[in-house]
Scaffold this active site. Sequence first.
Site, PDB file in Angstrom:
ATOM      1  N   TYR A  59      14.078 -40.371  -0.764  1.00 21.73           N
ATOM      2  CA  TYR A  59      15.407 -40.784  -0.318  1.00 21.73           C
ATOM      3  C   TYR A  59      15.330 -41.403   1.087  1.00 21.73           C
ATOM      4  O   TYR A  59      16.041 -42.356   1.405  1.00 21.73           O
ATOM      5  CB  TYR A  59      16.374 -39.593  -0.313  1.00 21.73           C
ATOM      6  CG  TYR A  59      16.516 -38.894  -1.652  1.00 21.73           C
ATOM      7  CD1 TYR A  59      16.306 -39.565  -2.859  1.00 21.73           C
ATOM      8  CD2 TYR A  59      16.856 -37.550  -1.730  1.00 21.73           C
ATOM      9  CE1 TYR A  59      16.441 -38.928  -4.082  1.00 21.73           C
ATOM     10  CE2 TYR A  59      17.002 -36.903  -2.946  1.00 21.73           C
ATOM     11  CZ  TYR A  59      16.786 -37.587  -4.118  1.00 21.73           C
ATOM     12  OH  TYR A  59      16.924 -36.950  -5.319  1.00 21.73           O
ATOM     13  N   LYS A  98      31.840 -36.640  -6.462  1.00 20.26           N
ATOM     14  CA  LYS A  98      32.723 -35.486  -6.312  1.00 20.26           C
ATOM     15  C   LYS A  98      31.978 -34.222  -6.718  1.00 20.26           C
ATOM     16  O   LYS A  98      31.065 -34.338  -7.547  1.00 20.26           O
ATOM     17  CB  LYS A  98      34.002 -35.624  -7.134  1.00 20.26           C
ATOM     18  CG  LYS A  98      33.879 -36.200  -8.543  1.00 20.26           C
ATOM     19  CD  LYS A  98      32.991 -35.598  -9.572  1.00 20.26           C
ATOM     20  CE  LYS A  98      33.204 -34.194 -10.017  1.00 20.26           C
ATOM     21  NZ  LYS A  98      32.262 -33.816 -11.132  1.00 20.26           N
ATOM     22  N   ASP A 178      32.932 -28.633 -10.932  1.00 19.14           N
ATOM     23  CA  ASP A 178      32.549 -29.817 -11.696  1.00 19.14           C
ATOM     24  C   ASP A 178      33.773 -30.589 -12.206  1.00 19.14           C
ATOM     25  O   ASP A 178      33.947 -31.760 -11.856  1.00 19.14           O
ATOM     26  CB  ASP A 178      31.656 -29.403 -12.872  1.00 19.14           C
ATOM     27  CG  ASP A 178      31.005 -30.611 -13.518  1.00 19.14           C
ATOM     28  OD1 ASP A 178      30.580 -31.515 -12.774  1.00 19.14           O
ATOM     29  OD2 ASP A 178      30.946 -30.670 -14.759  1.00 19.14           O
TER      30      ASP A 178
HETATM   31  N1  LIG Z   1      32.508 -39.204 -11.372  1.00 15.55           N
HETATM   32  C1  LIG Z   1      32.084 -38.789 -12.550  1.00 15.55           C
HETATM   33  O1  LIG Z   1      32.580 -39.198 -13.604  1.00 15.55           O
HETATM   34  C2  LIG Z   1      30.929 -37.834 -12.607  1.00 15.55           C
HETATM   35  C3  LIG Z   1      30.376 -37.516 -13.833  1.00 15.55           C
HETATM   36  C4  LIG Z   1      29.235 -36.717 -13.857  1.00 15.55           C
HETATM   37  C5  LIG Z   1      28.735 -36.217 -12.669  1.00 15.55           C
HETATM   38  N2  LIG Z   1      29.328 -36.508 -11.488  1.00 15.55           N
HETATM   39  C6  LIG Z   1      28.785 -35.984 -10.218  1.00 15.55           C
HETATM   40  O2  LIG Z   1      27.573 -36.684  -9.978  1.00 15.55           O
HETATM   41  C7  LIG Z   1      26.609 -35.824  -9.422  1.00 15.55           C
HETATM   42  C8  LIG Z   1      25.371 -35.871 -10.288  1.00 15.55           C
HETATM   43  O3  LIG Z   1      25.665 -35.384 -11.571  1.00 15.55           O
HETATM   44  P1  LIG Z   1      24.704 -35.735 -12.815  1.00 15.55           P
HETATM   45  O4  LIG Z   1      25.128 -34.904 -13.959  1.00 15.55           O
HETATM   46  O5  LIG Z   1      24.630 -37.202 -13.001  1.00 15.55           O
HETATM   47  O6  LIG Z   1      23.323 -35.173 -12.243  1.00 15.55           O
HETATM   48  P2  LIG Z   1      21.883 -35.154 -12.876  1.00 15.55           P
HETATM   49  O7  LIG Z   1      21.762 -36.114 -14.010  1.00 15.55           O
HETATM   50  O8  LIG Z   1      21.510 -33.733 -13.073  1.00 15.55           O
HETATM   51  O9  LIG Z   1      21.030 -35.773 -11.698  1.00 15.55           O
HETATM   52  C9  LIG Z   1      21.008 -35.263 -10.399  1.00 15.55           C
HETATM   53  C10 LIG Z   1      19.885 -35.996  -9.672  1.00 15.55           C
HETATM   54  O10 LIG Z   1      19.772 -35.452  -8.373  1.00 15.55           O
HETATM   55  C11 LIG Z   1      18.422 -35.510  -7.959  1.00 15.55           C
HETATM   56  N3  LIG Z   1      18.083 -34.196  -7.380  1.00 15.55           N
HETATM   57  C12 LIG Z   1      17.753 -33.968  -6.088  1.00 15.55           C
HETATM   58  N4  LIG Z   1      17.515 -32.689  -5.865  1.00 15.55           N
HETATM   59  C13 LIG Z   1      17.648 -32.067  -7.043  1.00 15.55           C
HETATM   60  C14 LIG Z   1      17.487 -30.726  -7.438  1.00 15.55           C
HETATM   61  N5  LIG Z   1      17.155 -29.758  -6.582  1.00 15.55           N
HETATM   62  N6  LIG Z   1      17.714 -30.430  -8.729  1.00 15.55           N
HETATM   63  C15 LIG Z   1      18.070 -31.376  -9.615  1.00 15.55           C
HETATM   64  N7  LIG Z   1      18.233 -32.680  -9.285  1.00 15.55           N
HETATM   65  C16 LIG Z   1      18.019 -33.020  -8.005  1.00 15.55           C
HETATM   66  C17 LIG Z   1      17.578 -35.871  -9.157  1.00 15.55           C
HETATM   67  O11 LIG Z   1      17.174 -37.220  -8.987  1.00 15.55           O
HETATM   68  P3  LIG Z   1      15.678 -37.620  -8.619  1.00 15.55           P
HETATM   69  O12 LIG Z   1      14.801 -36.747  -9.458  1.00 15.55           O
HETATM   70  O13 LIG Z   1      15.650 -39.050  -9.011  1.00 15.55           O
HETATM   71  O14 LIG Z   1      15.475 -37.407  -7.164  1.00 15.55           O
HETATM   72  C18 LIG Z   1      18.529 -35.811 -10.334  1.00 15.55           C
HETATM   73  O15 LIG Z   1      18.285 -36.831 -11.275  1.00 15.55           O
HETATM   74  C19 LIG Z   1      27.269 -34.468  -9.306  1.00 15.55           C
HETATM   75  O16 LIG Z   1      27.768 -34.305  -8.004  1.00 15.55           O
HETATM   76  C20 LIG Z   1      28.437 -34.529 -10.271  1.00 15.55           C
HETATM   77  O17 LIG Z   1      29.534 -33.734  -9.862  1.00 15.55           O
HETATM   78  C21 LIG Z   1      30.407 -37.329 -11.453  1.00 15.55           C
END
Ligand SMILES: NC(=O)c1ccc[n+]([C@@H]2O[C@H](COP(=O)([O-])OP(=O)(O)OC[C@H]3O[C@@H](n4cnc5c(N)ncnc54)[C@H](OP(=O)(O)O)[C@@H]3O)[C@@H](O)[C@H]2O)c1
Length: 344
Positions: A59, A98, A178
């Site tokens: 990052y 969020k 969430d």
């Molecule tokens: N606005 C919306 O419609 C919406 C919908 C879903 C989620 N969200 C938000 O978006 C965010 C991500 O959600 P997501 O479901 O897309 O997440 P996700 O697929 O689980 O991905 C999270 C990413 O964060 C990175 N990361 C860094 N430290 C980590 C750790 N300790 N454990 C796991 N991952 C880690 C990883 O990327 P790297 O491996 O590439 O570093 C991972 O791919 C959350 O805050 C969620 O509330 C928003």
Amino acid sequence: MKSGRLCWGLLSTARINERLIPVLRESGHSELLAVASRSREAAQAYASLRQIPRGYGSYDELLADPEIDIVYLSLPNHLHAEWSIKCADAGKHVLCEKPLALTVEEVDRMKAASERNHVLIQEAAMMRFHPQMRQLSEAVAQKIIGEVRLIRGIFTFTLRRPGDVRFDPDMGGGSLWDVGSYCVSFARAALQAEPVEVFASQSTGNDGVDLSFSGQMRFPSGALVHFFSSFDSFPHVEADLLGTEGRLYLNLPWVNQPGKTGRLQLTCLRSQGEKSTFGDGLRQETMDWKTYEDMNGYRDEVDSMAASVLNGAAPVVSLADSRNNVAAINALAQSAREGRPVTL
Ligand SMILES: NC(=O)c1ccc[n+]([C@@H]2O[C@H](COP(=O)([O-])OP(=O)(O)OC[C@H]3O[C@@H](n4cnc5c(N)ncnc54)[C@H](OP(=O)(O)O)[C@@H]3O)[C@@H](O)[C@H]2O)c1
């Protein structure tokens, strides 16, 4: 900035990026320049598959790229504050997923970073950028349904992904943070007010996070809010507002996407021109007050960020607004833990 276009970097390879990537590609004011991951291989594979010019193996490397103007921060919730502040200190604007943060102290530190670096940090609560939310708030302010007595919201889905960050209490997991966060933000925005008292209960899973959450909020006007969030339930979304003179119903209150039609329906009393059995001559009539076809809340938030950064437009979701959302969520969580009402 390249010829008046904002250069974006994705901080992480999160799944939610898939919603932003097409929007960034289609926009005339933005360009998707880079993605960063904790793993170089993952970043490069991700970048090559999606034709993103630069893939960074940390990052920090992305933050050191002087051509990046703005970061889309899609990390797990517990990292939002830390990395938003790092982005701001590197001179980047931030669209942060969020919930903006997990405590009001974190939001205060984000605000200080935003101010000392003269950059915008805004919560990507895309529902708030969609015209539906603004038109709903205006309708409430104009008392189109009279005095609001009740707002109800449901946002549920079934999460079956062992190891998902949403199951980890140390990462800001749980359905309240969430998807309940949308319901809280929605009610506050609709009423343009802050709750004075909350009461909540929850069902927790083996990991200790709430799988289902039932929250109530009381607002200064006397309006009451009840919402239910869950990632252990059949997927369902809806919201409605019941007033003294009518009702507003939303089939897609939280996420508007292409291919779907959002309806904001109004039910109120209309004269039927003749006396009914009970003499008031009135009947209930429901109409589509507004419809939203093929609209994309993610485009709205990207356009709005660009309007603020490039043209100085006021942010739709201020940091003070996000701070109040975080405060309400923490009060709700506390109420559920302690089994008693909590005042704000
Ligand atoms: N606005 C919306 O419609 C919406 C919908 C879903 C989620 N969200 C938000 O978006 C965010 C991500 O959600 P997501 O479901 O897309 O997440 P996700 O697929 O689980 O991905 C999270 C990413 O964060 C990175 N990361 C860094 N430290 C980590 C750790 N300790 N454990 C796991 N991952 C880690 C990883 O990327 P790297 O491996 O590439 O570093 C991972 O791919 C959350 O805050 C969620 O509330 C928003």
